[in-house]
Scaffold this motif. Structure first.
Motif, PDB file in Angstrom:
ATOM      1  N   LEU A 100       0.837  -1.194   0.000  1.00 59.16           N
ATOM      2  CA  LEU A 100       0.000   0.000   0.000  1.00 59.16           C
ATOM      3  C   LEU A 100       0.880   1.256   0.000  1.00 59.16           C
ATOM      4  O   LEU A 100       0.605   2.224  -0.709  1.00 59.16           O
ATOM      5  N   ALA A 101       1.938   1.207   0.803  1.00 63.63           N
ATOM      6  CA  ALA A 101       2.880   2.338   0.849  1.00 63.63           C
ATOM      7  C   ALA A 101       3.528   2.550  -0.522  1.00 63.63           C
ATOM      8  O   ALA A 101       3.718   3.686  -0.966  1.00 63.63           O
ATOM      9  N   MET A 148      -0.533   0.500 -13.060  1.00 60.48           N
ATOM     10  CA  MET A 148      -1.579  -0.499 -13.299  1.00 60.48           C
ATOM     11  C   MET A 148      -2.689  -0.332 -12.264  1.00 60.48           C
ATOM     12  O   MET A 148      -2.390  -0.215 -11.075  1.00 60.48           O
ATOM     13  N   PHE A 149      -3.941  -0.341 -12.734  1.00 61.26           N
ATOM     14  CA  PHE A 149      -5.064  -0.185 -11.815  1.00 61.26           C
ATOM     15  C   PHE A 149      -6.142  -1.218 -12.095  1.00 61.26           C
ATOM     16  O   PHE A 149      -6.597  -1.352 -13.240  1.00 61.26           O
ATOM     17  N   VAL A 150      -6.567  -1.896 -11.036  1.00 62.92           N
ATOM     18  CA  VAL A 150      -7.720  -2.788 -11.152  1.00 62.92           C
ATOM     19  C   VAL A 150      -8.953  -1.914 -11.352  1.00 62.92           C
ATOM     20  O   VAL A 150      -9.148  -0.929 -10.635  1.00 62.92           O
ATOM     21  N   ILE A 151      -9.751  -2.236 -12.379  1.00 65.11           N
ATOM     22  CA  ILE A 151     -10.969  -1.456 -12.643  1.00 65.11           C
ATOM     23  C   ILE A 151     -12.166  -2.408 -12.695  1.00 65.11           C
ATOM     24  O   ILE A 151     -12.027  -3.575 -13.053  1.00 65.11           O
ATOM     25  N   ASN A 152     -13.318  -1.899 -12.302  1.00 71.34           N
ATOM     26  CA  ASN A 152     -14.505  -2.757 -12.239  1.00 71.34           C
ATOM     27  C   ASN A 152     -15.164  -2.942 -13.592  1.00 71.34           C
ATOM     28  O   ASN A 152     -15.871  -3.915 -13.815  1.00 71.34           O
ATOM     29  N   ASP A 153     -14.952  -1.978 -14.473  1.00 73.12           N
ATOM     30  CA  ASP A 153     -15.603  -2.062 -15.780  1.00 73.12           C
ATOM     31  C   ASP A 153     -14.788  -1.256 -16.777  1.00 73.12           C
ATOM     32  O   ASP A 153     -13.804  -0.607 -16.396  1.00 73.12           O
ATOM     33  N   GLN A 181      -4.709  -5.512  -6.662  1.00 73.79           N
ATOM     34  CA  GLN A 181      -4.109  -4.173  -6.740  1.00 73.79           C
ATOM     35  C   GLN A 181      -2.832  -4.081  -5.902  1.00 73.79           C
ATOM     36  O   GLN A 181      -1.851  -3.459  -6.305  1.00 73.79           O
ATOM     37  N   SER A 182      -2.873  -4.722  -4.751  1.00 76.63           N
ATOM     38  CA  SER A 182      -1.723  -4.685  -3.854  1.00 76.63           C
ATOM     39  C   SER A 182      -0.474  -5.285  -4.526  1.00 76.63           C
ATOM     40  O   SER A 182       0.615  -4.703  -4.478  1.00 76.63           O
TER      41      SER A 182
END
Ligand SMILES: [Zn+2]
Length: 312
Positions: A115-116, A189-194, A273-274
């Motif tokens: 997270l940091a 990089m980002f986790v996205i829901n849609d 995401q982590s």
């Protein structure tokens, strides 16, 4: 820093605490009650005492170690392992290496460090020319989804969507089979829901410089990008050409997948995401060498920096 250097610099709890204190003072200790940055060090209690309101905070307070009961040296060892090897560590493996009896605190420590890393990388915008695309990562299905009948041949895995962006600067040189050579800078990089345009827009607004140029395919998810940055250059891309047109995004995706496969089993979508934070953080500091250890210590200290910005 190799293992011998680490052991001689941080042989015990006291040496780790001394380094942590040194970096906290260097970064500036802030009183969470009144916002003052002037403190006395109370060595008997190992506390910082606010000069203005006398509020005391421990060495761990308001850092990545906030609330942790684990020894400082565990954190230092974890940071050393994560930054000195080319691989990552599962909580189970780190638990074994540390000889610790319980799993959960070790798991929480690793996740807080990741997270940091994510928070630190979020402070920088991507600039100049950026490749943008989506990747699909295998994760575990939630229990409620598992109860639905599965299509034949499908396991209990699902694909989690990830928006991937990479700074990609053309370099002088001849065109090769892979297209014009490009040099990679930072990635995100980002986790996205849609794949809605509004979802993509939010990430681009938050993480891309307004003066940047974005290369992508011509998906309808990207229709607004031309308003958000200096130039958007959507192209019709055949599936087999995607590695030529958006080379770094796809190299990053396959490297990230390999890292995940080699170390983790059963990745829950909410924790993907982590792991991606760690992958991007390490990729973005691939030329930092030995400095990576100290940089991650500092990222751990400024972990609660959103709280600092709120102080008037
Ligand atoms: Zn105070």
């Amino acid at each position: 820093m190799n293992l011998l250097n680490f052991i001689s610099q941080y042989p015990d709890e006291a040496s780790c605490k001394a380094k942590w204190k040194e970096y906290r003072e260097q970064q500036g200790v802030v009183c969470p009650k009144c916002g003052s940055t002037e403190h006395y060090w109370k060595s008997d209690k190992e506390n910082f005492e606010c000069k203005r309101c006398k509020y005391r905070q421990s060495l761990r307070s308001n850092t990545v170690m906030h609330g942790s009961q684990l020894p400082f040296r565990y954190w230092f060892i974890a940071i050393h392992l994560l930054t000195s090897t080319k691989k990552t560590f599962s909580a189970l493996e780190l638990k074994r290496q540390l000889g610790h009896s319980t799993y959960n605190p070790i798991w929480a420590m690793l996740h807080k460090l990741r997270l940091a890393m994510g928070k630190r990388d979020a402070e920088y915008d991507l600039k100049e020319i950026i490749e943008l695309d989506e990747g699909f990562f295998s994760t575990e299905m939630e229990e409620k989804e598992k109860s639905k009948p599965l299509k034949r041949g499908r396991g209990s895995q699902k694909k989690t969507k990830v928006l991937v962006m990479a700074e990609s600067i053309p370099i002088e040189g001849e065109t090769t089979k892979r297209g014009k050579p490009r040099k990679v800078g930072h990635i995100k990089m980002f986790v996205i829901n849609d794949l809605k345009a509004s979802t993509i827009d939010t990430k681009v607004i938050e993480h891309v410089d307004k003066e940047a140029v974005i290369d992508s395919d011509n998906s309808t998810s990207y229709t607004n990008l031309k308003i958000l940055v200096k130039e958007h250059r959507p192209k019709v891309i055949k599936k087999e050409d995607v590695g030529k047109v958006l080379p770094w995004v796809h190299i990053a995706i396959s490297n990230a997948k390999r890292m995940l496969l080699n170390t983790f089993h059963d990745i829950q979508p909410e924790y993907l995401q982590s792991y991606l934070n760690e992958f991007c953080y390490m990729f973005n500091r691939r030329y930092f060498g030995e400095k990576k250890f100290d940089r991650l210590l500092i990222a751990g200290i400024s972990y609660k920096n959103e709280f600092r910005y709120n102080i008037k």
